[in-house]
Design a protein around this motif. Structure first.
Motif, PDB file in Angstrom:
ATOM      1  N   SER A  80       0.823  -1.163   0.014  1.00 24.23           N
ATOM      2  CA  SER A  80      -0.044   0.134  -0.076  1.00 24.23           C
ATOM      3  C   SER A  80       0.861   1.252   0.118  1.00 24.23           C
ATOM      4  CB  SER A  80      -0.697  -0.145   1.321  1.00 24.23           C
ATOM      5  OG  SER A  80      -1.605   1.136   1.281  1.00 24.23           O
ATOM      6  N   ALA A  81       1.014   1.961  -1.065  1.00 24.63           N
ATOM      7  CA  ALA A  81       2.212   2.641  -1.416  1.00 24.63           C
ATOM      8  C   ALA A  81       2.048   3.959  -0.525  1.00 24.63           C
ATOM      9  CB  ALA A  81       2.365   3.170  -2.826  1.00 24.63           C
ATOM     10  N   SER A  82       2.969   4.571  -0.102  1.00 29.17           N
ATOM     11  CA  SER A  82       2.858   5.733   0.766  1.00 29.17           C
ATOM     12  C   SER A  82       3.767   6.613   0.605  1.00 29.17           C
ATOM     13  CB  SER A  82       3.096   5.531   2.326  1.00 29.17           C
ATOM     14  OG  SER A  82       4.457   4.899   2.643  1.00 29.17           O
ATOM     15  N   THR A  83       3.764   7.977   0.670  1.00 32.09           N
ATOM     16  CA  THR A  83       4.615   8.997   0.041  1.00 32.09           C
ATOM     17  C   THR A  83       6.282   8.837   0.675  1.00 32.09           C
ATOM     18  OG1 THR A  83       4.064  10.478   2.116  1.00 32.09           O
ATOM     19  CG2 THR A  83       3.079  10.768  -0.055  1.00 32.09           C
ATOM     20  N   ASN A  84       6.368   8.216   1.687  1.00 33.59           N
ATOM     21  CA  ASN A  84       7.847   7.964   2.295  1.00 33.59           C
ATOM     22  C   ASN A  84       8.518   6.804   1.539  1.00 33.59           C
ATOM     23  OD1 ASN A  84       6.854   5.934   3.437  1.00 33.59           O
ATOM     24  ND2 ASN A  84       6.867   6.290   5.608  1.00 33.59           N
ATOM     25  N   GLN A  85       7.649   6.212   0.620  1.00 31.46           N
ATOM     26  CA  GLN A  85       8.642   5.228  -0.338  1.00 31.46           C
ATOM     27  C   GLN A  85       8.851   5.698  -1.650  1.00 31.46           C
ATOM     28  OE1 GLN A  85       5.186   2.141   0.025  1.00 31.46           O
ATOM     29  NE2 GLN A  85       6.763   1.032   1.195  1.00 31.46           N
ATOM     30  N   THR A  86       8.728   6.873  -1.718  1.00 32.71           N
ATOM     31  CA  THR A  86       9.279   7.817  -2.889  1.00 32.71           C
ATOM     32  C   THR A  86      10.825   7.879  -2.938  1.00 32.71           C
ATOM     33  OG1 THR A  86       7.450   9.277  -3.592  1.00 32.71           O
ATOM     34  CG2 THR A  86       9.617   9.960  -4.112  1.00 32.71           C
ATOM     35  N   SER A  87      11.212   6.965  -3.921  1.00 27.83           N
ATOM     36  CA  SER A  87      12.691   6.682  -3.682  1.00 27.83           C
ATOM     37  C   SER A  87      13.409   6.084  -5.444  1.00 27.83           C
ATOM     38  CB  SER A  87      13.196   5.673  -2.589  1.00 27.83           C
ATOM     39  OG  SER A  87      14.599   5.699  -2.531  1.00 27.83           O
ATOM     40  N   MET A  88      14.468   6.101  -5.475  1.00 22.47           N
ATOM     41  CA  MET A  88      15.176   5.251  -6.408  1.00 22.47           C
ATOM     42  C   MET A  88      15.267   3.659  -5.840  1.00 22.47           C
ATOM     43  SD  MET A  88      16.740   4.924  -9.363  1.00 22.47           S
ATOM     44  CE  MET A  88      17.442   6.370 -10.098  1.00 22.47           C
ATOM     45  N   TYR A  89      14.930   2.666  -6.713  1.00 18.94           N
ATOM     46  CA  TYR A  89      14.837   1.363  -6.417  1.00 18.94           C
ATOM     47  C   TYR A  89      15.881   0.928  -7.352  1.00 18.94           C
ATOM     48  CZ  TYR A  89      11.142   2.187  -3.219  1.00 18.94           C
ATOM     49  OH  TYR A  89      10.175   2.740  -2.110  1.00 18.94           O
ATOM     50  N   LEU A  90      16.727   0.159  -6.511  1.00 18.47           N
ATOM     51  CA  LEU A  90      17.900  -0.429  -7.280  1.00 18.47           C
ATOM     52  C   LEU A  90      17.749  -2.148  -7.244  1.00 18.47           C
ATOM     53  CD1 LEU A  90      20.616   1.748  -6.857  1.00 18.47           C
ATOM     54  CD2 LEU A  90      19.749   1.358  -9.117  1.00 18.47           C
ATOM     55  N   CYS A  91      17.804  -3.100  -8.353  1.00 18.52           N
ATOM     56  CA  CYS A  91      17.849  -4.346  -8.409  1.00 18.52           C
ATOM     57  C   CYS A  91      19.408  -4.865  -8.600  1.00 18.52           C
ATOM     58  CB  CYS A  91      16.845  -4.738  -9.406  1.00 18.52           C
ATOM     59  SG  CYS A  91      16.893  -6.622  -9.496  1.00 18.52           S
ATOM     60  N   ALA A  92      19.697  -6.004  -8.114  1.00 19.04           N
ATOM     61  CA  ALA A  92      20.942  -6.402  -8.283  1.00 19.04           C
ATOM     62  C   ALA A  92      21.060  -7.993  -8.341  1.00 19.04           C
ATOM     63  CB  ALA A  92      22.034  -5.999  -7.275  1.00 19.04           C
ATOM     64  N   SER A  93      22.078  -8.559  -8.977  1.00 21.83           N
ATOM     65  CA  SER A  93      21.927  -9.881  -9.018  1.00 21.83           C
ATOM     66  C   SER A  93      23.558 -10.316  -8.762  1.00 21.83           C
ATOM     67  CB  SER A  93      21.385 -10.599 -10.107  1.00 21.83           C
ATOM     68  OG  SER A  93      22.369 -10.414 -11.205  1.00 21.83           O
ATOM     69  N   ARG A  94      23.762 -11.520  -8.117  1.00 19.16           N
ATOM     70  CA  ARG A  94      25.060 -12.037  -8.276  1.00 19.16           C
ATOM     71  C   ARG A  94      25.235 -13.667  -8.201  1.00 19.16           C
ATOM     72  NH1 ARG A  94      27.547 -12.190  -2.089  1.00 19.16           N
ATOM     73  NH2 ARG A  94      26.231 -14.112  -2.117  1.00 19.16           N
ATOM     74  N   THR A  95      26.297 -14.080  -8.635  1.00 16.36           N
ATOM     75  CA  THR A  95      26.249 -15.501  -8.597  1.00 16.36           C
ATOM     76  C   THR A  95      26.234 -16.249  -7.293  1.00 16.36           C
ATOM     77  OG1 THR A  95      27.885 -17.452  -9.207  1.00 16.36           O
ATOM     78  CG2 THR A  95      28.794 -15.453  -8.734  1.00 16.36           C
TER      79      THR A  95
END
Lengths: 114, 112
Positions: A80-95
């Motif tokens: 349930s999105a809230s204004t304090n979740q405004t941000s840059m979201y980064l996904c990463a992967s690794r072996t």
């Protein structure tokens, strides 16, 4: 080269909406991660997954959940999105074979919650 | 609790100068990473440092690790404009093969 693809570069949603952020990697990596990046705070880990259907909480999991039904795909869900979740979201992967290898990042999703 | 502190957080310098970015961490770790991020872009892995005294170099960048002092440095030699970016260090937690604790980042601006 490792390719980590996030489905959206920019996303605008409203408070209370359920939001899905998708991430796909093409290198058969076992481990995948979701971070949020805020100015002056570096990266903070939300959730990670060490294998299919496996998930662990990171440092700031509140308000988020994740899904990993297939090895190449890791989804972040804002329940349930809230204004304090405004941000840059980064996904990463690794072996998962060599635990000291670096993580490889996608281009990020800049999410605005209005 | 592992804490990672980078300094400076902002650095403006002229081309041709040398400078060093510092990454201090508060508890024992066995791995440290440096990343670069250009504005609006993803993070790119620069160096992986795994042992005391490790030194790695790529072009004008050199990273080193002193595990006893819990300190890593990223040294820039004869800076050029293309090195303008934000640089992050990240330190591995000893009780986790997965989690990293990140510094706040150093925004480096190199003026021609």
């Amino acid at each position: 080269d490792v390719k980590v693809t996030q489905s959206s570069r920019y996303l605008v949603k409203r408070t209370g909406e359920k939001v899905f952020l998708e991430c796909v990697q093409d290198m058969d990596h076992e481990n995948m991660f979701w971070y949020r990046q805020d100015p002056g705070l570096g990266l903070r880990l939300i959730y990670f997954s060490y294998d299919v259907k496996m998930k662990e909480k990171g440092d700031i999991p509140e308000g988020y959940s994740v899904s990993r039904e297939k090895k190449e795909r890791f989804s972040l869900i804002l329940e349930s999105a809230s204004t304090n979740q405004t941000s840059m979201y980064l996904c990463a992967s690794r072996t998962g074979l060599w635990w000291n290898q670096p993580q490889h990042f996608g281009d990020g999703t800049r999410l605005s919650i209005l | 609790e592992l804490k990672v502190e980078q300094n400076p957080l902002f650095l403006s310098m002229q081309e041709g100068k040398n400078y060093t970015i510092y990454c201090n961490y508060s508890t024992t770790s066995d791995r440290l990473y440096w990343y670069r991020q250009d504005p609006g872009k993803s993070l790119e892995s620069l160096f992986v440092l795994l042992s005391n005294g490790a030194v790695k170099q790529e072009g004008r960048l050199m990273a080193s690790l002193d595990t006893k002092a819990r300190l890593s440095t990223l040294h820039i030699t004869a800076a050029v404009h293309d090195l303008s970016a934000t640089y992050f260090c990240a330190v591995g937690m000893m009780d986790s093969n997965y989690q990293l604790i990140w510094g706040a980042g150093t925004k480096l601006i190199i003026k021609p």
